[in-house]
Design a protein around this motif. Structure first.
Motif, PDB file in Angstrom:
ATOM      1  N   ILE A 377       5.494  19.193   5.187  1.00 60.78           N
ATOM      2  CA  ILE A 377       5.052  19.276   3.792  1.00 60.78           C
ATOM      3  C   ILE A 377       6.294  19.340   2.911  1.00 60.78           C
ATOM      4  CG2 ILE A 377       3.721  20.576   2.099  1.00 60.78           C
ATOM      5  CD1 ILE A 377       2.091  21.743   4.417  1.00 60.78           C
ATOM      6  N   GLU A 378       6.442  18.382   2.019  1.00 60.09           N
ATOM      7  CA  GLU A 378       7.557  18.358   1.079  1.00 60.09           C
ATOM      8  C   GLU A 378       7.132  19.047  -0.210  1.00 60.09           C
ATOM      9  OE1 GLU A 378       9.411  14.473   0.641  1.00 60.09           O
ATOM     10  OE2 GLU A 378       8.296  13.803   2.410  1.00 60.09           O
ATOM     11  N   GLY A 379       7.958  19.953  -0.697  1.00 60.91           N
ATOM     12  CA  GLY A 379       7.636  20.690  -1.910  1.00 60.91           C
ATOM     13  C   GLY A 379       7.153  22.099  -1.569  1.00 60.91           C
ATOM     14  N   PRO A 380       6.567  22.804  -2.536  1.00 66.65           N
ATOM     15  CA  PRO A 380       6.200  22.307  -3.870  1.00 66.65           C
ATOM     16  C   PRO A 380       7.368  22.291  -4.847  1.00 66.65           C
ATOM     17  CG  PRO A 380       5.519  24.585  -3.609  1.00 66.65           C
ATOM     18  CD  PRO A 380       6.098  24.173  -2.294  1.00 66.65           C
ATOM     19  N   THR A 381       7.377  21.279  -5.694  1.00 63.99           N
ATOM     20  CA  THR A 381       8.323  21.157  -6.786  1.00 63.99           C
ATOM     21  C   THR A 381       7.545  20.850  -8.052  1.00 63.99           C
ATOM     22  OG1 THR A 381       9.995  20.295  -5.259  1.00 63.99           O
ATOM     23  CG2 THR A 381      10.380  19.974  -7.616  1.00 63.99           C
ATOM     24  N   ASN A 382       7.557  21.783  -8.980  1.00 62.99           N
ATOM     25  CA  ASN A 382       6.816  21.617 -10.238  1.00 62.99           C
ATOM     26  C   ASN A 382       5.364  21.226  -9.973  1.00 62.99           C
ATOM     27  OD1 ASN A 382       9.141  22.170 -11.789  1.00 62.99           O
ATOM     28  ND2 ASN A 382       9.809  20.035 -11.576  1.00 62.99           N
ATOM     29  N   GLY A 383       4.753  21.876  -8.987  1.00 70.20           N
ATOM     30  CA  GLY A 383       3.344  21.646  -8.709  1.00 70.20           C
ATOM     31  C   GLY A 383       3.048  20.397  -7.898  1.00 70.20           C
ATOM     32  N   GLU A 384       4.078  19.732  -7.384  1.00 71.07           N
ATOM     33  CA  GLU A 384       3.862  18.518  -6.605  1.00 71.07           C
ATOM     34  C   GLU A 384       4.185  18.759  -5.133  1.00 71.07           C
ATOM     35  OE1 GLU A 384       5.330  14.833  -8.014  1.00 71.07           O
ATOM     36  OE2 GLU A 384       4.916  15.264 -10.126  1.00 71.07           O
ATOM     37  N   LEU A 385       3.341  18.189  -4.267  1.00 69.92           N
ATOM     38  CA  LEU A 385       3.491  18.300  -2.818  1.00 69.92           C
ATOM     39  C   LEU A 385       3.278  16.936  -2.191  1.00 69.92           C
ATOM     40  CD1 LEU A 385       1.229  21.359  -1.874  1.00 69.92           C
ATOM     41  CD2 LEU A 385       3.695  21.276  -1.630  1.00 69.92           C
ATOM     42  N   THR A 386       3.971  16.694  -1.094  1.00 72.15           N
ATOM     43  CA  THR A 386       3.666  15.541  -0.257  1.00 72.15           C
ATOM     44  C   THR A 386       3.387  16.049   1.146  1.00 72.15           C
ATOM     45  OG1 THR A 386       5.067  14.077  -1.570  1.00 72.15           O
ATOM     46  CG2 THR A 386       4.496  13.333   0.642  1.00 72.15           C
ATOM     47  N   ILE A 387       2.184  15.776   1.633  1.00 75.32           N
ATOM     48  CA  ILE A 387       1.745  16.272   2.938  1.00 75.32           C
ATOM     49  C   ILE A 387       1.645  15.098   3.904  1.00 75.32           C
ATOM     50  CG2 ILE A 387      -0.039  17.552   4.187  1.00 75.32           C
ATOM     51  CD1 ILE A 387      -0.990  18.566   1.403  1.00 75.32           C
ATOM     52  N   HIS A 388       2.361  15.192   5.008  1.00 74.29           N
ATOM     53  CA  HIS A 388       2.305  14.162   6.043  1.00 74.29           C
ATOM     54  C   HIS A 388       1.272  14.608   7.081  1.00 74.29           C
ATOM     55  CE1 HIS A 388       5.917  12.043   4.525  1.00 74.29           C
ATOM     56  NE2 HIS A 388       6.279  13.262   4.140  1.00 74.29           N
ATOM     57  N   GLY A 389       0.046  14.120   6.912  1.00 68.86           N
ATOM     58  CA  GLY A 389      -1.055  14.566   7.754  1.00 68.86           C
ATOM     59  C   GLY A 389      -0.838  14.273   9.223  1.00 68.86           C
ATOM     60  N   VAL A 390      -1.361  15.147  10.063  1.00 68.59           N
ATOM     61  CA  VAL A 390      -1.209  14.999  11.516  1.00 68.59           C
ATOM     62  C   VAL A 390      -2.503  14.542  12.175  1.00 68.59           C
ATOM     63  CG1 VAL A 390       0.657  16.694  11.637  1.00 68.59           C
ATOM     64  CG2 VAL A 390      -1.727  17.454  11.906  1.00 68.59           C
ATOM     65  N   GLY A 391      -3.560  14.329  11.383  1.00 69.22           N
ATOM     66  CA  GLY A 391      -4.832  13.912  11.958  1.00 69.22           C
ATOM     67  C   GLY A 391      -5.650  15.101  12.437  1.00 69.22           C
ATOM     68  N   MET A 392      -6.889  14.814  12.822  1.00 70.02           N
ATOM     69  CA  MET A 392      -7.834  15.867  13.183  1.00 70.02           C
ATOM     70  C   MET A 392      -7.413  16.665  14.407  1.00 70.02           C
ATOM     71  SD  MET A 392     -10.181  15.833  10.879  1.00 70.02           S
ATOM     72  CE  MET A 392     -11.533  16.734  11.611  1.00 70.02           C
ATOM     73  N   ASN A 393      -6.615  16.067  15.275  1.00 66.64           N
ATOM     74  CA  ASN A 393      -6.237  16.758  16.518  1.00 66.64           C
ATOM     75  C   ASN A 393      -4.733  16.938  16.645  1.00 66.64           C
ATOM     76  OD1 ASN A 393      -8.983  16.917  17.659  1.00 66.64           O
ATOM     77  ND2 ASN A 393      -8.829  14.683  17.723  1.00 66.64           N
ATOM     78  N   GLY A 394      -4.035  16.955  15.510  1.00 60.02           N
ATOM     79  CA  GLY A 394      -2.581  16.995  15.561  1.00 60.02           C
ATOM     80  C   GLY A 394      -1.942  18.342  15.317  1.00 60.02           C
ATOM     81  N   LEU A 395      -2.726  19.372  14.999  1.00 58.73           N
ATOM     82  CA  LEU A 395      -2.128  20.685  14.784  1.00 58.73           C
ATOM     83  C   LEU A 395      -1.543  21.229  16.081  1.00 58.73           C
ATOM     84  CD1 LEU A 395      -4.749  22.468  12.477  1.00 58.73           C
ATOM     85  CD2 LEU A 395      -2.634  21.305  11.803  1.00 58.73           C
ATOM     86  N   LYS A 396      -0.454  21.982  15.948  1.00 59.96           N
ATOM     87  CA  LYS A 396       0.201  22.596  17.102  1.00 59.96           C
ATOM     88  C   LYS A 396       0.093  24.115  16.996  1.00 59.96           C
ATOM     89  CE  LYS A 396       3.562  18.818  17.383  1.00 59.96           C
ATOM     90  NZ  LYS A 396       4.998  18.448  17.270  1.00 59.96           N
ATOM     91  N   PRO A 397       0.093  24.804  18.124  1.00 65.28           N
ATOM     92  CA  PRO A 397      -0.006  26.272  18.062  1.00 65.28           C
ATOM     93  C   PRO A 397       1.216  26.880  17.398  1.00 65.28           C
ATOM     94  CG  PRO A 397       0.435  25.536  20.313  1.00 65.28           C
ATOM     95  CD  PRO A 397       0.145  24.304  19.519  1.00 65.28           C
ATOM     96  N   SER A 398       0.995  27.864  16.553  1.00 66.85           N
ATOM     97  CA  SER A 398       2.099  28.602  15.951  1.00 66.85           C
ATOM     98  C   SER A 398       2.696  29.556  16.983  1.00 66.85           C
ATOM     99  CB  SER A 398       1.595  29.395  14.743  1.00 66.85           C
ATOM    100  OG  SER A 398       2.595  30.264  14.255  1.00 66.85           O
ATOM    101  N   LYS A 399       3.998  29.738  16.909  1.00 69.49           N
ATOM    102  CA  LYS A 399       4.652  30.642  17.854  1.00 69.49           C
ATOM    103  C   LYS A 399       4.417  32.104  17.500  1.00 69.49           C
ATOM    104  CE  LYS A 399       8.300  27.391  19.151  1.00 69.49           C
ATOM    105  NZ  LYS A 399       9.764  27.120  19.205  1.00 69.49           N
ATOM    106  N   THR A 400       3.956  32.352  16.291  1.00 67.74           N
ATOM    107  CA  THR A 400       3.700  33.722  15.844  1.00 67.74           C
ATOM    108  C   THR A 400       2.325  33.770  15.170  1.00 67.74           C
ATOM    109  OG1 THR A 400       4.767  33.280  13.718  1.00 67.74           O
ATOM    110  CG2 THR A 400       6.147  34.193  15.472  1.00 67.74           C
TER     111      THR A 400
END
Length: 769
Positions: A377-400
């Motif tokens: 996720i790029e940003g936020p900068t002045n309310g703007e974000l760019t999200i590079h989606g990973v798809g419905m099955n692309g999330l990875k487990p958080s280490k914490t």
């Protein structure tokens, strides 16, 4: 934690400090200033330091030989290089054997490594003394030596105490009391864990700083290298000015953990090198963005800010009454839509560009959670974000565990998403969030086959969610009839339904906000709405695109009421979201005869928006229709302020949902209103308010008379409570102080500044200052 500078009762009869370098001398000075020991002696081979300390009255006695001064000491602090510690243990054992020291004398150290200190002591003593307590203050300075000492060196720093099986409870308690008395906070940790943690956070950075300076100094054009080095280089390499002999000893003493940290660092460095070679912009931005956000995120978690612990008040508003607000203002982006833009954008295929994103604490907690699960996720900068989606099955487990700060929306909606993932996860929050009920989402998710464990008898966070790989089956679609209208519960189940087998249907007793349904459609996912029945079929996909977040009507509500209750006021709020499931605030204020008009109606990102203008109004008390309650659930605190200023009685029923928000908003608002002189009665599901507004002649606005007195209000760290009583100051006769307002940034960063811009007078006070 705050610490008095006054002299305290002595904790020890005699403290002996071995080594008057920066740490040892600073601790000696702090002990002396605080009166924590009846006598203070020291040992150091550098005679000038001993002589000066005695002449200045810091020490009662000093020597280069331990046996000269140690007799009768009940605390010994070893503050010398780690490699010299074993020889000191030999001297201490001799003093014990000769009767100069008792067998339960506390022996501690301040060295940066702990395992080798334990090994050194073990090599000398047949059995470790019960008073042996390894410790390490996480404090330092660029300069070293006796003259660099500072009694305040340990204030607001951590001290790690390593409890050993052989150590007595009393020794740990007494040493902890000493460190807390000089301003430090104590934490317990095993020696092995200490060395591994410090290898990564202290020893590795020092090694890299030394190495980088050496690398640049070895260049042919080294003079230019250092001449044109920017501030970042100086900041990073500052620690290379530390004592080389000390760090030489530390690097060898903690060899195993440091080599392991170096190996891990090398893997990350090689990965970044390859990304630069390949010009992989998305992956490189992912690393850089996660690193930047992680530094901020963990800083919040470890500091007393609203993003973490709200158990202690840290900020307050001091408000001088004013009676007029005017102007045209922009309201920050909608929090509900900001949350969902991150969630669905992360799960989509392709890139999602978000504008108008609310950079408040709650939405940032959601953003951080998806970064922790591998989303770039790029940003936020002045309310703007760019999200590079990973798809419905692309999330990875958080280490914490995923940390939600104070955001109930983040936790409840994410519970639905995570219940369908293949991996295990844990959701936690700050002190306030971890007291709020989570069974309202956990129970229906279990009906879909989710395995969720809440905490305690009341079913609160942390939530532990077992992944589908461990369960062995996907979630199953369900039909859930909600007992109470709740957009959070509805959204949680619909999001879980995206992965469920079959259809998931939620039936709501009353209409609740529909941002999830609208945004799912905007991302190309089919949603079926049949009256109060909302359904999704599992197995679909989301497609990234552009999301424009409108201004938040819940935030606008404070200024709508501010203009309505004050005299000669007119405010215009630009391009505010007027989603029909959110306009209960407008409908209720109109029923109270508020002067409100909407103009410039259009659509932004699939959501209707308009400019809202509101003027001074003679408000009338009403019985609030129950069908409007879900449409204004977040705005009732400030509506209670409006009702107090209205002529006649206002009655609210059907609002049990208010009791399980950031605070029990019915009880807390009633307490505050009564403090300010307004008569009100709490009922099981609502509130009765006796308005203090007065009748006026036709066409005249009579908002000059005060309705509220002055006084201290406790917000219970609820952002909407704090802002509501700030609005009440417009009809107050005296100054109002509102405690615990730091959480305002969760939903409305810059609230006080914007309020002052239109004519209010709010002074921010930090009680920690």
């Amino acid at each position: 934690m705050s610490f008095s500078l006054n002299v305290q009762q002595p904790l020890f009869q005699q403290v002996c400090i071995i080594g008057l370098g920066l740490i040892g001398a600073s601790l000696a000075q702090a002990i002396k200033d605080k009166g924590l020991s009846k006598r203070l002696v020291a040992v150091d081979k550098h005679a000038p330091s001993i002589n000066e300390a005695c002449q200045q009255g810091l020490l009662d006695a000093g020597s280069s030989v331990l046996s000269d001064v140690v007799h009768g000491s009940d605390l010994i602090v070893i503050a010398i290089p780690v490699q010299a510690a074993q020889a000191v243990f030999v001297d201490i054992k001799k003093a014990m054997d000769s009767g100069q020291l008792t067998s339960d004398c506390i022996i501690t150290d301040v060295c940066s490594t702990k395992v080798n200190i334990v090994h050194a002591a073990t090599a000398v003593f047949e059995e470790l003394p019960i008073g042996f307590v390894p410790a390490h203050p996480i404090a330092g300075a660029e300069n070293s030596g006796y003259h660099a000492r500072r009694a305040q060196l340990f204030v607001n720093h951590s001290v790690i105490i390593c409890e050993l099986p052989t150590t007595s409870y009393q020794a740990i308690a007494d040493l902890s009391a000493l460190w807390e008395a000089v301003g430090a906070s104590v934490m317990m940790m095993s020696a092995e864990h200490h060395d591994a943690i410090l290898a990564h956070t202290s020893h590795l950075p020092h090694l890299l700083a030394f190495n980088l300076v050496e690398q640049l100094a070895s260049h042919d054009d080294n003079l230019d290298m250092f001449r044109y080095a920017a501030g970042g280089f100086r900041d990073f390499t500052r620690i290379a000015a530390s004592d080389p002999k000390m760090w030489h000893d530390i690097f060898f003493a903690n060899k195993s953990a440091i080599v392991s940290a170096l190996d891990e660092y090398s893997v990350y460095l090689q990965e970044m090198r390859q990304l630069i070679i390949d010009e992989d912009s998305t992956a490189l931005m992912g690393i850089l963005g996660r690193a930047q956000a992680a530094r901020r995120h963990f800083g919040h978690m470890l500091a007393s800010t609203p993003y973490t612990d709200t158990s202690a008040m840290s900020a307050s508003y001091i408000i001088t009454p004013s009676n007029t607000v005017t102007g045209t203002i922009d309201i920050p982006g909608d929090k509900s839509i900001s949350h969902r833009s991150i969630m669905l954008g992360s799960l989509a295929t392709g890139v999602t560009h978000v504008t108008g994103f609310l950079e408040g604490e709650d939405a940032l907690a959601t953003l951080q959670a998806f970064r922790d699960m591998g989303v770039t996720i790029e940003g936020p900068t002045n309310g703007e974000l760019t999200i590079h989606g990973v798809g419905m099955n692309g999330l990875k487990p958080s280490k914490t565990p995923l940390y939600m700060g104070n955001s109930g929306t983040s936790m409840r909606l994410l519970a639905g998403i995570l219940a369908a993932q293949s991996f295990d996860s844990v959701l936690t929050g700050d002190t306030s969030l971890n007291k709020r009920p989570m069974e309202r989402v956990a129970a229906p998710l279990r009906e879909m086959g989710a395995v969720i464990q809440s905490t305690g008898q009341s079913g609160t966070a942390p939530l532990s969610i077992t992944g589908r790989d461990s369960v062995g089956t996907p979630l199953q679609g369900t039909e859930y009839d909600m007992p109470v209208a709740s957009a959070q519960v509805k959204s949680c189940l619909l999001l879980a339904g995206l992965w469920a087998e079959g259809v998931t249907t939620v039936i709501q007793p009353e209409v609740s906000r529909d941002h999830t349904e609208r945004m799912l459609s905007a991302f190309g996912y089919d949603v079926t709405v049949e009256g109060n029945r909302i359904s999704v079929k599992g197995g679909g996909t989301l497609t990234g695109g552009a999301i424009a977040v409108p201004a938040d009507i819940s935030s606008a509500a404070f200024f709508m009421v501010a203009a309505a209750i004050s005299q000669n006021s007119e405010l215009t709020l630009t391009q505010v979201g007027i989603n029909p499931t959110r306009t209960g605030i407008i409908d209720i204020l109109k029923l109270m005869q508020a002067d409100i008009s909407l103009s410039n109606k259009t659509h932004v990102g699939g959501e209707p928006v308009a400019d809202i203008t509101i003027r001074s109004s003679n408000l009338k008390g009403i019985e609030i229709p129950e069908y409007l309650v879900p449409l204004a659930i977040d705005e009732f605190p400030v509506l209670f302020v409006a009702a107090s200023c209205a002529e006649g009685r206002t009655v609210l029923t059907g609002a049990k949902e208010l009791r399980v928000k950031e605070s029990d908003r019915i009880a807390v608002m009633a307490d505050g209103l009564q403090t300010l002189g307004v008569e009100c009665t709490v009922t099981e599901d609502g509130l009765i308010i006796e308005g203090k507004g007065t009748a006026s002649q036709e066409g005249e606005i009579n908002n000059n008379q005060p309705v509220f007195g002055g006084g201290h209000i406790t917000s219970h760290h609820d952002h909407r409570i704090a802002m509501s009583f700030a609005v009440a100051s417009l009809r107050a006769s005296q100054q109002i102080t509102i405690e615990g307002v730091e959480t305002v940034n969760t939903s409305f960063p810059g609230f006080a500044e914007l309020a002052n811009h239109i004519g209010m007078s709010i002074e921010m006070h930090d009680s920690k200052a």
